[in-house]
Design an enzyme around this catalytic site. Structure first.
Site, PDB file in Angstrom:
ATOM      1  N   CYS A  79      39.306  44.512  53.283  1.00 27.89           N
ATOM      2  CA  CYS A  79      37.865  44.718  53.177  1.00 27.89           C
ATOM      3  C   CYS A  79      37.168  43.624  53.978  1.00 27.89           C
ATOM      4  O   CYS A  79      37.795  42.624  54.336  1.00 27.89           O
ATOM      5  CB  CYS A  79      37.403  44.695  51.724  1.00 27.89           C
ATOM      6  SG  CYS A  79      37.644  43.113  50.879  1.00 27.89           S
TER       7      CYS A  79
ATOM      8  N   HIS B  36      27.052  39.970  39.469  1.00 33.46           N
ATOM      9  CA  HIS B  36      27.061  38.538  39.752  1.00 33.46           C
ATOM     10  C   HIS B  36      25.869  38.165  40.622  1.00 33.46           C
ATOM     11  O   HIS B  36      25.290  39.004  41.307  1.00 33.46           O
ATOM     12  CB  HIS B  36      28.364  38.100  40.433  1.00 33.46           C
ATOM     13  CG  HIS B  36      28.810  38.995  41.541  1.00 33.46           C
ATOM     14  ND1 HIS B  36      29.433  40.204  41.313  1.00 33.46           N
ATOM     15  CD2 HIS B  36      28.732  38.877  42.884  1.00 33.46           C
ATOM     16  CE1 HIS B  36      29.731  40.788  42.466  1.00 33.46           C
ATOM     17  NE2 HIS B  36      29.308  40.007  43.436  1.00 33.46           N
TER      18      HIS B  36
END
Length: 644
Positions: free
Chosen positions: A175, A67
Site C-alpha cells: 500500500c 485516529h
C-alpha cells in the site's frame, strides 16, 4: 511493543450502548480528555474527523480504528470500547462491516511518522489473530480488557502436523504508506489459504522494503500469484511465468477467501509457464556478489534515467534548433520568454534531475526504499560539486551500502520502529552520505578541475593537434562530468582571450558520441539491447543540438568498452578541427554552428568542422560495435536474444 504503556483501565470500556459512529468517537475523546491526554478535545475531534474524510477507518470483522494526529494531543494514548449493538453507519473497507470494537488512537503531531505508524501496525498485526481479537471483544470489564491487551500467543491450540498440500499460491501486498493494509492483507491471504488447504506465501513490500521475499524454490513451485497492491510491484518480472490475479490491497480484507479461490481457479484454467532461473545457488539466492550487485544497481539507475534523458534532451534540442533556425537567440537568452522556459525545462531535466534520480534508484536497488532519500541527496550533492553522472553513480553506491549497514545495525522494531523507518534512515543517511560527497569527494574534485584547466592552458598554442586530441578526449570521457566541464571552462576562457579554435573543437566533438550511438544501434542492432536501440533512435537529434547525455546509458552499462570507444573518435575529431585552425567565436553547440565557423572560407570551414564530427563518430561507432561483439563472444553469444 507493550500496549498497556499507552492506555489505562480508565480508557477501556465494554458493552457500550452507542447508537452512532459520532457518539462513539465523542465518548472516547471525552474520556481521553478527562484522563489528561489532550490540550483541547474540540481540536482533537476536528483532527479525527479530518482523518475520517480521507479514507475508511472501519475494516472487517467488526473492527474500526479511528485516529487523529494533532498538536491538541499531549501524549500518545488510545481508548477502546466494545459495543453492545453493532454500528452500521461506520464507513469501512468491507461494506458489510458492522462495528463492534472501536480503538481510538490519539497521536501528537510530531509523532505522526513514528508512534502513530508503529501503534497502528501493532494493532493490525495482533487483531489479525482471531483468538486475540475475540479475547478483547469478550472482555467483561475494563480491568479484564487491560489484562488482555498484551496477552498474545496464549490459549492457542497445539500446532497440528502440517497437512500435505499440492498447490502453492504466491502473493504480493503493498500500500502507499507501507504499514497497515500491507500487513493486514498479508495476514488475511495466509489465513484464507489455510482454510482452503493451499500454501500461500506473501511477500510484503512495505515501508521498510521487501519482507519475506519469495525464494526461487517458491517461484518455481508456485501455481499462480496474487498482486494485492495499490503501488507498483517491485521486481514484478519474477512472476512472468505465473497466472496473475490483480486486485487492490483492500480487497483481501473484504474477501480474502474468494481472492485465493479465484487464483486457484485461474491456475487450473491457465497453466503456468516454465520458470527461468536467472542464476545463483538456491541456498544463497539472495546473496549477490559485489560485482553482480553493482551491475544490477547500475542497470536499475539506467532504467529510471532514460526517460529523463530523452525528454530533457529532446526539449532542450527543440529550443536550441528553433533559436538557431529562426534567428531567435535573443529569446533563447531572454529570461521569462517562452523559448527560455523551454530551454530551462530541458536543461533542468538533464542538469538537475538526471543525476539525483540516477543516484537514488541505484541506492534503492541495493538497500530498498529506505535508501531513496539518501540516494537523492547523494545525487544533489554530486550536482553541487559538479561531479556529473560518474559522481552520481558513486553517490548512489555509497548511499545504498551505507543504508544497508544502517538497516543492519539499527533495526526498526519495538516502540521506535516507525521512528527508525521514517526519521533515522532518511535523516542520518542523508547527513552522512551528503557530507561525504560534499566535504570528502568535493575538494579533490575541485582540485582536479583546476588542475585540468591549468594543464590545458599549458598546451595552448604549443601543439594544436595535441590540444585538439586532449580536448576531444575530455569532452567524451564523462559526458558532462568534471572532466568535460574542465574542457568547457578552458574553451570559454580561450574564447574570451581571442582564441576561437578550442571552442570550435569542443562544439564539433559534442556531436560525436550521440551520432556514434545511433549509428552503432542501427547498423548492428543485434548486438545491443532493446532498451539501447530505443535510445539510439533519439540520440542523433540530441547530437545535432550538441547534447552528449544521450550516450550516458551506454557508458554506464559497459564503461570499460564504451569510454575508450567514444574517446578515440572524439580525439580524432578534436585533432582535425585544431589542425585546420577552424574557429568558433559564439558559445553554443550544434549543427547550426556551421554558419558561424571561421578560419577558412565558410564552405571549407563548415565542411571540415562537420566532416571531422562525422569521421570521429564513424570511428567511435565501429569501436562500439567491435567491442560489444567481442564482449558477447566472450560470454558465448553471437547476439542478444531480444534483438529484433
Amino acid at each position: 511493543m507493550r500496549l498497556q504503556n499507552l492506555t489505562s483501565p480508565e480508557l477501556l470500556f465494554t458493552n457500550q450502548p452507542f447508537q452512532s459512529k459520532e457518539e462513539a468517537i465523542r465518548f472516547l475523546i471525552d474520556k481521553l480528555d478527562r484522563a489528561g491526554k489532550l490540550h483541547s478535545k474540540d481540536e482533537f475531534y476536528d483532527a479525527v474527523l479530518e482523518r475520517e474524510g480521507l479514507s475508511p477507518t472501519g475494516f472487517e470483522g467488526g473492527l474500526a480504528i479511528p485516529h487523529g494526529k494533532s498538536t491538541a494531543v499531549k501524549e500518545a494514548a488510545f481508548a477502546v470500547a466494545t459495543i453492545e449493538k453493532p454500528l452500521t453507519d461506520w464507513e469501512s473497507i468491507d461494506p458489510s462491516n458492522q462495528v463492534e470494537l472501536v480503538i481510538l488512537l490519539a497521536i501528537p503531531e510530531n509523532e505522526g511518522g513514528s508512534t502513530h505508524l508503529n501503534l497502528l501496525a501493532e494493532f493490525v498485526t495482533r487483531l489479525s489473530d482471531e483468538t486475540y481479537k475475540a479475547r478483547l471483544q469478550k472482555s467483561g470489564s475494563s480491568g479484564e480488557m487491560f489484562d488482555n491487551l498484551d496477552r498474545t500467543g496464549e490459549e492457542e491450540p497445539a500446532e497440528k502436523a502440517p497437512v500435505a498440500k499440492d498447490q502453492t499460491i504466491l502473493a504480493v501486498t503493498a500500500c502507499p504508506a507501507g504499514i497497515a493494509h500491507t500487513y493486514m492483507a498479508a495476514e488475511a491471504l495466509v489465513k484464507a489459504g489455510k482454510e482452503l488447504g493451499v500454501n500461500v506465501f506473501v511477500e510484503k513490500q512495505g515501508a521498510n522494503g521487501v519482507e519475506d521475499r519469495h525464494t526461487k524454490k517458491q517461484l518455481r513451485e508456485a501455481d499462480a500469484v496474487i498482486f494485492a497492491v495499490d503501488v507498483a510491484v517491485k521486481d514484478g518480472e519474477r512472476y512472468r511465468h505465473l497466472p496473475k490475479l490483480k486486485t487492490t490491497v483492500a480487497q483481501p480484507l473484504k474477501n480474502a477467501r474468494g481472492i485465493v479461490q479465484e487464483a486457484i481457479d485461474k491456475a487450473g484454467t491457465k497453466p503456468k509457464k516454465e520458470y527461468v532461473d536467472e542464476g545463483g545457488s538456491e541456498e544463497e539466492e539472495d546473496k549477490k556478489s559485489f560485482k553482480t550487485e553493482i551491475k544490477d544497481s547500475v542497470l536499475t539507475g539506467i532504467s529510471y534515467i532514460i526517460p529523463i534523458i530523452v525528454a530533457g534532451g529532446m526539449t532542450l534540442a527543440f529550443a536550441v534548433l528553433v533559436s538557431e533556425a529562426f534567428n531567435l537567440q535573443h529569446l533563447y537568452e531572454q529570461e521569462g520568454s517562452w523559448l527560455w522556459y523551454l530551454r530551462e525545462l530541458g536543461g533542468t531535466l538533464l542538469g538537475t534531475l538526471m543525476v539525483p534520480i540516477l543516484a537514488a534508484y541505484m541506492a534503492y536497488s541495493i538497500a530498498d526504499k529506505p535508501a531513496l532519500g539518501p540516494g537523492f541527496a547523494a545525487g544533489v550533492a554530486a550536482n553541487l560539486i559538479g561531479s556529473g553522472f560518474l559522481g552520481g553513480m558513486l553517490g548512489g553506491i555509497l548511499a545504498g551500502y551505507f543504508l544497508r549497514y544502517l538497516k543492519y545495525k539499527v533495526k526498526p522494531k519495538g516502540t521506535f520502529a516507525g521512528f527508525v523507518s521514517f526519521w533515522v534512515y532518511p535523516v542520518i543517511g542523508t547527513l552522512v552520505v551528503g557530507s561525504v560527497m560534499l566535504f570528502v569527494i568535493g575538494q579533490p574534485l575541485a582540485f582536479l578541475n583546476e588542475g585540468l584547466v591549468n594543464w590545458l592552458e599549458g598546451l595552448s598554442g604549443t601543439n594544436a593537434i595535441l590540444l585538439g586530441i586532449v580536448l576531444g578526449a575530455m569532452v567524451s570521457f564523462d559526458l558532462g562530468g568534471p572532466v568535460n566541464k574542465a574542457a568547457y571552462t578552458f574553451c570559454i576562457g580561450a574564447m574570451a582571450m581571442g582564441n576561437f579554435v578550442p571552442y570550435a573543437a569542443f562544439a564539433s566533438v559534442k556531436m560525436v558520441s550521440a551520432f556514434a550511438v545511433t549509428g552503432a544501434t542501427l547498423l548492428a542492432k543485434h548486438y545491443f539491447t532493446k532498451q539501447e536501440r530505443e535510445v539510439g533512435k533519439q540520440t542523433w537529434l540530441l547530437g545535432l543540438a550538441g547534447i552528449t547525455e544521450g550516450a550516458i546509458p551506454f557508458m554506464m552499462n559497459d564503461p570499460l568498452r564504451v569510454i575508450p570507444s567514444l574517446v578515440a573518435g572524439s580525439a580524432v575529431t578534436g585533432a582535425i578541427v585544431a589542425y585546420f585552425n577552424i574557429g568558433l567565436a559564439v558559445p553554443g553547440a550544434g549543427i547550426f554552428s556551421l554558419a558561424l565557423v571561421e578560419g577558412q572560407t565558410l564552405i571549407l570551414a563548415a565542411s571540415i568542422w562537420l566532416g571531422a564530427a562525422l569521421l570521429g563518430a564513424a570511428i567511435s561507432m565501429m569501436l562500439l560495435i567491435v567491442t560489444r561483439k567481442s564482449k558477447l563472444a566472450k560470454d558465448g553469444k553471437n547476439s542478444l536474444p531480444d534483438a529484433a
